[in-house]
Design a protein around this motif. Structure first.
Motif, mmCIF file in Angstrom:
data_model
loop_
_atom_site.group_PDB
_atom_site.id
_atom_site.type_symbol
_atom_site.label_atom_id
_atom_site.label_comp_id
_atom_site.label_asym_id
_atom_site.label_seq_id
_atom_site.Cartn_x
_atom_site.Cartn_y
_atom_site.Cartn_z
ATOM 1 N N ARG A 72 -87.489 -18.416 -30.765
ATOM 2 C CA ARG A 72 -87.120 -18.774 -32.143
ATOM 3 C C ARG A 72 -87.540 -17.567 -32.963
ATOM 4 N N ASP A 129 -81.260 -32.369 -28.417
ATOM 5 C CA ASP A 129 -81.199 -33.268 -29.583
ATOM 6 C C ASP A 129 -79.808 -33.892 -29.789
ATOM 7 N N GLY A 172 -85.943 -35.002 -30.437
ATOM 8 C CA GLY A 172 -84.623 -35.137 -31.055
ATOM 9 C C GLY A 172 -84.567 -34.644 -32.488
ATOM 10 N N GLU A 224 -89.001 -39.206 -32.616
ATOM 11 C CA GLU A 224 -90.062 -38.382 -33.229
ATOM 12 C C GLU A 224 -89.849 -38.196 -34.735
ATOM 13 N N HIS A 251 -92.580 -32.125 -24.236
ATOM 14 C CA HIS A 251 -91.696 -31.077 -23.728
ATOM 15 C C HIS A 251 -91.168 -31.315 -22.320
ATOM 16 N N ARG A 254 -87.474 -31.430 -21.964
ATOM 17 C CA ARG A 254 -86.617 -30.241 -21.978
ATOM 18 C C ARG A 254 -86.432 -29.623 -20.593
#
Ligand code: F6P
Length: 323
Positions: A72, A129, A172, A224, A251, A254
């Motif tokens: 990110r 998500d 999500g 969440e 996590h 994922r």
């Protein structure tokens, strides 16, 4: 010969490696030279751009995560770093860039496209998500749902043994998709997501009645986005009168061995991304729409032959191509 690159951005998903494999193989089939950008937009800024080939994608289809890593990037929000990224792409003569990511990544992609005229871009929706407008499916969702399913099935066993309520929080972001589908497919008693208003007093009345009628344990799915998982676990204890535990799946949602569906969707998404770029799309996102249900007359079903869908056959025909 044109050059094409691919990068992964934002949260990783299972199926990204299958997409990388397809990217290399289909690019070469189309006469394009494939490049990997390591580490997402950060790697684009740092010039982590490498020519790739069959060797780099052998054996990766069954692995979760992404072989070329993701990030990110805060720096990418600044125009000066995006200029650096574009200059780096130009230094490798990259003509096309495919980005696997979510809506934040696509905003970055749009900026790159606005700030250049010589490179074209394609996005592949990739986020557990499932929250990207315009597409009904994002890569990685099915694997994530299956990971959640396995976790809930295990929790079920202990919930039943102890007569407890388990409040399970799914990821999500602002979207309740993972919680909703998981609740429906695991037989949960409660599902709290931001898209559906709820009244705890109604739930309480119903649960108390069900306890009288013999219900002994509860599974509750909470998105969440609501930020109240702990509170709901307490509510079970204090208001419903059932011993409770909470569990944040986190996590693990994922990761995992990508499902057949995600591997196949990775192939379709990448094929469409490359085809779209070849057709001249400047900056587009490959979107998927499921066709839904319909009613057909019995004659149209019972006496007709089944045909494999044309998109799938097109992929299959590649096996028979000559070199
Ligand atoms: O967008 C994917 C996602 O896994 C969300 O569901 C979650 O809220 C977020 O990323 C977690 O981000 P990070 O990995 O940075 O903690």
């Amino acid at each position: 010969m044109k050059n094409i690159a691919i990068l992964c951005s934002g949260g990783d998903v299972s199926g990204m490696n299958a997409a990388l494999k397809r990217f290399v193989e289909y690019s070469l089939t189309k006469g394009l030279t494939p490049y990997f950008v390591h580490n997402g937009f950060e790697g684009l800024i740092d010039n982590n751009i490498y020519r790739t080939g069959y060797r780099d994608v052998a054996g990766i289809i069954s692995r979760g995560g992404t072989k070329i890593k993701t990030s990110r990037s805060q720096r990418f929000l600044e125009q000066s770093y995006r200029k650096k990224a574009l200059d780096n792409l130009r230094s490798h003569n990259i003509d096309h860039l495919i980005i696997l990511g979510g809506d934040g990544s696509f905003k970055g992609m749009q900026k790159l496209s606005d700030e250049s005229t010589d490179i074209t871009f394609a996005g592949i929706p990739s986020t557990i998500d499932n929250d990207i407008a315009g597409t009904e499916y994002c890569l990685g969702v099915d694997t994530s749902l299956n990971v959640i399913k396995c976790a809930i099935d295990s929790i079920h066993d202990t919930a039943a043994s102890f007569n407890r309520a388990f409040v399970i929080e799914t990821m999500g972001r602002e979207c309740g998709y993972l919680a909703l589908v998981s609740a429906l497919t695991s037989g949960a008693e409660m599902c709290l997501i931001p898209e559906i208003p709820y009244d705890l007093d109604n739930y309480k009345k119903r649960f108390k009645k069900e306890i009288e009628e013999g219900r002994a344990y509860f599974i509750a799915l909470v998105s969440e986005a609501l930020g109240n998982t702990e509170e709901i676990a307490q509510w079970f204890q204090e208001e419903v009168g059932v011993d409770s535990r909470m569990m944040v799946l986190g996590h693990m949602q994922r990761g995992g061995n990508p499902t057949v569906y995600d591997r196949l969707m990775a192939y379709h998404f990448v094929t469409h991304a490359i085809d779209g770029l070849m057709e001249g799309h400047q900056c587009s996102v490959v979107c998927y729409k499921a066709c839904g249900f319909s009613h057909k007359n019995i004659e149209e079903v019972a006496f007709k032959k089944y045909h494999i869908n044309e998109g799938l056959l097109k992929l299959g025909r590649e096996y028979a191509r000559s070199s």
